[in-house]
Design a protein around this motif. Structure first.
Motif, PDB file in Angstrom:
ATOM      1  N   GLY A  73      36.554  -7.709   9.924  1.00 29.36           N
ATOM      2  CA  GLY A  73      37.137  -6.398  10.114  1.00 29.36           C
ATOM      3  C   GLY A  73      36.065  -5.390  10.465  1.00 29.36           C
ATOM      4  O   GLY A  73      34.903  -5.734  10.702  1.00 29.36           O
ATOM      5  N   VAL A  74      36.430  -4.109  10.485  1.00 30.79           N
ATOM      6  CA  VAL A  74      35.491  -3.048  10.832  1.00 30.79           C
ATOM      7  C   VAL A  74      35.642  -1.897   9.847  1.00 30.79           C
ATOM      8  O   VAL A  74      36.754  -1.509   9.488  1.00 30.79           O
ATOM      9  CB  VAL A  74      35.718  -2.550  12.279  1.00 30.79           C
ATOM     10  CG1 VAL A  74      34.788  -1.392  12.612  1.00 30.79           C
ATOM     11  CG2 VAL A  74      35.502  -3.688  13.278  1.00 30.79           C
ATOM     12  N   ASP A  75      34.513  -1.372   9.409  1.00 31.34           N
ATOM     13  CA  ASP A  75      34.454  -0.191   8.543  1.00 31.34           C
ATOM     14  C   ASP A  75      34.247   1.021   9.424  1.00 31.34           C
ATOM     15  O   ASP A  75      33.263   1.100  10.162  1.00 31.34           O
ATOM     16  CB  ASP A  75      33.292  -0.369   7.553  1.00 31.34           C
ATOM     17  CG  ASP A  75      32.864   0.933   6.889  1.00 31.34           C
ATOM     18  OD1 ASP A  75      33.712   1.829   6.747  1.00 31.34           O
ATOM     19  OD2 ASP A  75      31.681   1.037   6.512  1.00 31.34           O
ATOM     20  N   VAL A  76      35.200   1.982   9.386  1.00 33.24           N
ATOM     21  CA  VAL A  76      35.148   3.162  10.252  1.00 33.24           C
ATOM     22  C   VAL A  76      35.171   4.428   9.410  1.00 33.24           C
ATOM     23  O   VAL A  76      35.690   4.437   8.289  1.00 33.24           O
ATOM     24  CB  VAL A  76      36.318   3.173  11.255  1.00 33.24           C
ATOM     25  CG1 VAL A  76      36.296   1.920  12.125  1.00 33.24           C
ATOM     26  CG2 VAL A  76      37.661   3.278  10.533  1.00 33.24           C
ATOM     27  N   SER A  77      34.613   5.505   9.990  1.00 31.57           N
ATOM     28  CA  SER A  77      34.560   6.773   9.264  1.00 31.57           C
ATOM     29  C   SER A  77      35.001   7.959  10.098  1.00 31.57           C
ATOM     30  O   SER A  77      34.766   9.109   9.705  1.00 31.57           O
ATOM     31  CB  SER A  77      33.132   7.018   8.749  1.00 31.57           C
ATOM     32  OG  SER A  77      32.744   6.008   7.831  1.00 31.57           O
ATOM     33  N   SER A  78      35.609   7.704  11.248  1.00 31.68           N
ATOM     34  CA  SER A  78      36.125   8.790  12.078  1.00 31.68           C
ATOM     35  C   SER A  78      37.316   8.277  12.864  1.00 31.68           C
ATOM     36  O   SER A  78      37.499   7.059  13.024  1.00 31.68           O
ATOM     37  CB  SER A  78      35.053   9.294  13.054  1.00 31.68           C
ATOM     38  OG  SER A  78      34.812   8.328  14.071  1.00 31.68           O
ATOM     39  N   ALA A  79      38.103   9.211  13.378  1.00 29.95           N
ATOM     40  CA  ALA A  79      39.252   8.818  14.194  1.00 29.95           C
ATOM     41  C   ALA A  79      38.787   8.110  15.465  1.00 29.95           C
ATOM     42  O   ALA A  79      39.431   7.170  15.939  1.00 29.95           O
ATOM     43  CB  ALA A  79      40.089  10.054  14.543  1.00 29.95           C
ATOM     44  N   GLY A  80      37.658   8.549  16.025  1.00 28.52           N
ATOM     45  CA  GLY A  80      37.136   7.899  17.217  1.00 28.52           C
ATOM     46  C   GLY A  80      36.748   6.454  16.947  1.00 28.52           C
ATOM     47  O   GLY A  80      37.049   5.557  17.755  1.00 28.52           O
ATOM     48  N   GLU A  81      36.070   6.207  15.834  1.00 24.60           N
ATOM     49  CA  GLU A  81      35.716   4.835  15.473  1.00 24.60           C
ATOM     50  C   GLU A  81      36.964   4.002  15.215  1.00 24.60           C
ATOM     51  O   GLU A  81      37.018   2.817  15.577  1.00 24.60           O
ATOM     52  CB  GLU A  81      34.814   4.830  14.236  1.00 24.60           C
ATOM     53  CG  GLU A  81      33.403   5.307  14.486  1.00 24.60           C
ATOM     54  CD  GLU A  81      32.500   5.156  13.283  1.00 24.60           C
ATOM     55  OE1 GLU A  81      31.273   5.145  13.466  1.00 24.60           O
ATOM     56  OE2 GLU A  81      33.009   5.048  12.136  1.00 24.60           O
ATOM     57  N   PHE A  82      37.965   4.600  14.594  1.00 21.66           N
ATOM     58  CA  PHE A  82      39.214   3.889  14.306  1.00 21.66           C
ATOM     59  C   PHE A  82      39.858   3.418  15.606  1.00 21.66           C
ATOM     60  O   PHE A  82      40.225   2.243  15.749  1.00 21.66           O
ATOM     61  CB  PHE A  82      40.156   4.823  13.538  1.00 21.66           C
ATOM     62  CG  PHE A  82      41.300   4.138  12.854  1.00 21.66           C
ATOM     63  CD1 PHE A  82      42.352   3.583  13.570  1.00 21.66           C
ATOM     64  CD2 PHE A  82      41.338   4.054  11.473  1.00 21.66           C
ATOM     65  CE1 PHE A  82      43.409   2.961  12.942  1.00 21.66           C
ATOM     66  CE2 PHE A  82      42.392   3.428  10.821  1.00 21.66           C
ATOM     67  CZ  PHE A  82      43.430   2.886  11.556  1.00 21.66           C
ATOM     68  N   ARG A  83      39.983   4.319  16.566  1.00 22.46           N
ATOM     69  CA  ARG A  83      40.628   3.966  17.832  1.00 22.46           C
ATOM     70  C   ARG A  83      39.800   2.948  18.611  1.00 22.46           C
ATOM     71  O   ARG A  83      40.348   2.042  19.259  1.00 22.46           O
ATOM     72  CB  ARG A  83      40.847   5.222  18.672  1.00 22.46           C
ATOM     73  CG  ARG A  83      41.878   6.180  18.085  1.00 22.46           C
ATOM     74  CD  ARG A  83      42.244   7.254  19.095  1.00 22.46           C
ATOM     75  NE  ARG A  83      43.222   8.188  18.528  1.00 22.46           N
ATOM     76  CZ  ARG A  83      42.909   9.335  17.934  1.00 22.46           C
ATOM     77  NH1 ARG A  83      41.636   9.687  17.826  1.00 22.46           N
ATOM     78  NH2 ARG A  83      43.842  10.119  17.440  1.00 22.46           N
ATOM     79  N   ALA A  84      38.474   3.082  18.555  1.00 17.78           N
ATOM     80  CA  ALA A  84      37.617   2.133  19.263  1.00 17.78           C
ATOM     81  C   ALA A  84      37.757   0.732  18.673  1.00 17.78           C
ATOM     82  O   ALA A  84      37.748  -0.268  19.399  1.00 17.78           O
ATOM     83  CB  ALA A  84      36.167   2.591  19.205  1.00 17.78           C
ATOM     84  N   ALA A  85      37.899   0.637  17.362  1.00 17.05           N
ATOM     85  CA  ALA A  85      38.082  -0.668  16.727  1.00 17.05           C
ATOM     86  C   ALA A  85      39.411  -1.295  17.133  1.00 17.05           C
ATOM     87  O   ALA A  85      39.483  -2.491  17.430  1.00 17.05           O
ATOM     88  CB  ALA A  85      37.993  -0.523  15.207  1.00 17.05           C
ATOM     89  N   LEU A  86      40.480  -0.483  17.160  1.00 18.91           N
ATOM     90  CA  LEU A  86      41.773  -0.992  17.613  1.00 18.91           C
ATOM     91  C   LEU A  86      41.689  -1.464  19.066  1.00 18.91           C
ATOM     92  O   LEU A  86      42.209  -2.534  19.412  1.00 18.91           O
ATOM     93  CB  LEU A  86      42.844   0.090  17.490  1.00 18.91           C
ATOM     94  CG  LEU A  86      43.261   0.528  16.081  1.00 18.91           C
ATOM     95  CD1 LEU A  86      44.274   1.661  16.184  1.00 18.91           C
ATOM     96  CD2 LEU A  86      43.845  -0.629  15.275  1.00 18.91           C
ATOM     97  N   ALA A  87      41.018  -0.666  19.907  1.00 19.77           N
ATOM     98  CA  ALA A  87      40.895  -1.022  21.320  1.00 19.77           C
ATOM     99  C   ALA A  87      40.112  -2.302  21.509  1.00 19.77           C
ATOM    100  O   ALA A  87      40.322  -3.038  22.482  1.00 19.77           O
ATOM    101  CB  ALA A  87      40.236   0.120  22.089  1.00 19.77           C
ATOM    102  N   GLY A  88      39.211  -2.604  20.577  1.00 19.94           N
ATOM    103  CA  GLY A  88      38.423  -3.822  20.651  1.00 19.94           C
ATOM    104  C   GLY A  88      39.131  -5.052  20.135  1.00 19.94           C
ATOM    105  O   GLY A  88      38.539  -6.139  20.131  1.00 19.94           O
ATOM    106  N   GLY A  89      40.361  -4.897  19.677  1.00 16.86           N
ATOM    107  CA  GLY A  89      41.138  -6.049  19.253  1.00 16.86           C
ATOM    108  C   GLY A  89      41.235  -6.256  17.758  1.00 16.86           C
ATOM    109  O   GLY A  89      41.829  -7.240  17.304  1.00 16.86           O
ATOM    110  N   VAL A  90      40.675  -5.341  16.964  1.00 17.52           N
ATOM    111  CA  VAL A  90      40.761  -5.457  15.514  1.00 17.52           C
ATOM    112  C   VAL A  90      42.083  -4.868  15.048  1.00 17.52           C
ATOM    113  O   VAL A  90      42.448  -3.746  15.430  1.00 17.52           O
ATOM    114  CB  VAL A  90      39.581  -4.743  14.823  1.00 17.52           C
ATOM    115  CG1 VAL A  90      39.681  -4.864  13.303  1.00 17.52           C
ATOM    116  CG2 VAL A  90      38.257  -5.313  15.309  1.00 17.52           C
ATOM    117  N   LEU A  91      42.816  -5.592  14.233  1.00 19.96           N
ATOM    118  CA  LEU A  91      44.110  -5.119  13.730  1.00 19.96           C
ATOM    119  C   LEU A  91      43.906  -4.010  12.700  1.00 19.96           C
ATOM    120  O   LEU A  91      42.912  -3.990  11.972  1.00 19.96           O
ATOM    121  CB  LEU A  91      44.881  -6.277  13.108  1.00 19.96           C
ATOM    122  CG  LEU A  91      45.237  -7.438  14.039  1.00 19.96           C
ATOM    123  CD1 LEU A  91      45.940  -8.536  13.261  1.00 19.96           C
ATOM    124  CD2 LEU A  91      46.099  -6.959  15.201  1.00 19.96           C
ATOM    125  N   GLY A  92      44.881  -3.120  12.626  1.00 26.55           N
ATOM    126  CA  GLY A  92      44.794  -2.027  11.664  1.00 26.55           C
ATOM    127  C   GLY A  92      44.592  -2.500  10.243  1.00 26.55           C
ATOM    128  O   GLY A  92      43.828  -1.897   9.479  1.00 26.55           O
TER     129      GLY A  92
END
Length: 461
Positions: free
Chosen positions: A97-116
């Protein structure tokens, strides 16, 4: 590690060598007769190299530790360590998975194929937009304070169980470590209050989290052990607690033990341009005897923590950034000019490269990035003490204040490859100062059955 090949006396102004550990892919890259030059000419400036296959190897190494210890584990890549979309894709493809701390990081992780559901949301006083994304996509939120708990609870009530039968936004409670002055996390009293305030219809409490500075195995294991009781207490109140996150901070071993010891023993201002030596305690520990996955294994072994977690039915989550990027990237500069100066009566070289130290972030934290750059092309010559400056008009724009023992005098158009820079060095302080473009990331891919690479510019998904 001593210096050989230097004229008498010059060794007194030359830093001890700090050769980085080198992977097979890096050896292939340096041995290729044209690839680095081809990329440099195509890009037209400094650039970062990314090798996502190494990220995949690092993920699998952590996963093997969990499997070997019989512990259920989850890996969340600390995205702040590097913005590369290629790293996110490597996580999606390899079960991290991915640890995110901003809305931009959240969207980038989703765009990269990581599920919510495979995202961990951390950081203080999260924006409403970030909490809304987390609630909609069923991400796991590490709650930092009671106000944030109330805001997420309202969102959890509004959105309910999107696409599933379970109600509420998913959450962990972040713990302020005992005796810590950190601005992150909740005190024991705040945790007690939080447990009484949670409405199971709006918040699904899945566990607790913490983060410690430094790299002490015992401290992480001890705090995790005490929080097992917290997990049981929360279950007694009806919360479906299953997870304990111990954060990141898994060490990286950049250089051999002997090199690190020699540097630490001998470091002094005479090794540095203008005698500008950082404070001795400012350096990252560039040799780590128990790095990454080995550190995770040691934590799980400490006082049988792994057995205790397994007996309690608790999975452990980790949030490594630097450790997942170990040996997964380098930074390349081209020499624009060189001059000779003297220090303490001895000559040395000052290089100017076609970029700035803003692309090598350690220099801007009153420290120095110590793994030695590699001079390319590799040719025979005599050892040349060399410091490296950036192309800006700032006196402080130095990529390497110390006089590195390069294997020969560098000349214009040579390349300098700073090794193992993917973890925090590439992005933290990036700037288009002087209207110079931010260095792009170049992704290297293996070619099946061949020893060479294909390359492409790293681009948004």
């Amino acid at each position: 590690m001593g210096l050989t090949g230097l004229q008498p006396g010059i060794s007194t102004i030359t830093a001890a060598p700090m050769p980085a550990h080198r992977d097979e892919w890096e050896e292939r890259l340096l041995a290729h007769p044209t690839l680095l030059r081809d990329i440099a000419e195509s890009v037209g400036g400094p650039f970062h190299l990314m090798y996502p296959a190494r990220v995949a190897m690092n993920i699998k190494a952590f996963q093997q530790v969990f499997a070997g210890k019989g512990v259920v584990g989850a890996i969340y890549y600390g995205k702040k360590a590097n913005k590369s979309p290629a790293v996110v894709r490597a996580c999606a493809e390899n079960g991290a998975g991915v640890d995110v701390s901003s809305a931009g990081e959240f969207r980038a992780a989703l765009a990269g194929g990581v599920l919510g559901r495979d995202l961990m949301v951390t950081g203080p006083a999260k924006s409403q937009e970030l909490l809304l994304l987390a609630a909609r996509h069923r991400a796991l939120v590490a709650i930092d304070d009671l106000d944030e708990l109330a805001r997420l609870s309202a969102l959890g009530s509004a959105h309910g169980a999107l696409g599933g039968a379970q109600a509420g936004a998913r959450a962990l409670l972040r713990v302020l470590p005992p005796g810590s002055a950190s601005r992150f996390g909740m005190t024991g009293d705040e945790l007690d209050l939080a447990l009484t305030l949670i409405d199971a219809d709006s918040i699904r409490l899945e566990g607790f989290s913490f983060h410690l500075r430094g790299y002490a195995v015992a401290d992480r294991a001890a705090l995790a052990s005490t929080l097992i009781a917290r997990c049981r207490e929360a279950r007694g109140l009806g919360h479906p607690v299953t997870t304990l996150s111990i954060g990141g901070g898994f060490g990286v071993d950049y250089v051999p033990a002997a090199a690190w010891a020699a540097f630490r023993e001998g470091v002094n201002p005479r090794w540095f341009h203008s005698d500008r030596a950082p404070q001795p305690d400012s350096y990252y520990p560039y040799h780590c005897p128990v790095p990454g996955p080995a550190m995770l294994a040691a934590i799980l072994e400490y006082e049988d923590l792994g057995d205790r977690l397994r007996a309690a039915g608790i999975r452990i989550a980790i949030e490594p950034g630097r450790a997942l990027l170990d040996r997964a990237g380098s930074t390349v500069f081209q020499v624009q000019g060189a001059k000779t100066r003297t220090a303490h009566g001895h000559p040395y070289r000052i290089l100017t490269v076609n970029g700035t130290s803003l692309s090598l972030s350690e220099q801007w934290f009153d420290s120095e990035y110590l793994p030695d750059p590699v001079l390319w092309p590799q040719r025979p010559g005599s050892v040349s003490p060399t410091c490296v400056g950036g192309s800006s008009c700032l006196e402080e724009d130095m990529l390497s204040w110390r006089r590195i023992p390069l294997p020969r005098p560098a000349v214009t158009d040579d390349l300098l490859i700073y090794p193992n820079t993917a973890g925090y060095q590439m992005d933290s302080n990036e700037s288009a100062f002087h209207d110079q473009p931010i260095p792009p990331k170049v992704v290297l891919h293996n070619v099946t059955g061949e020893r060479h690479f294909e390359w492409e510019l790293d681009s948004p998904n």
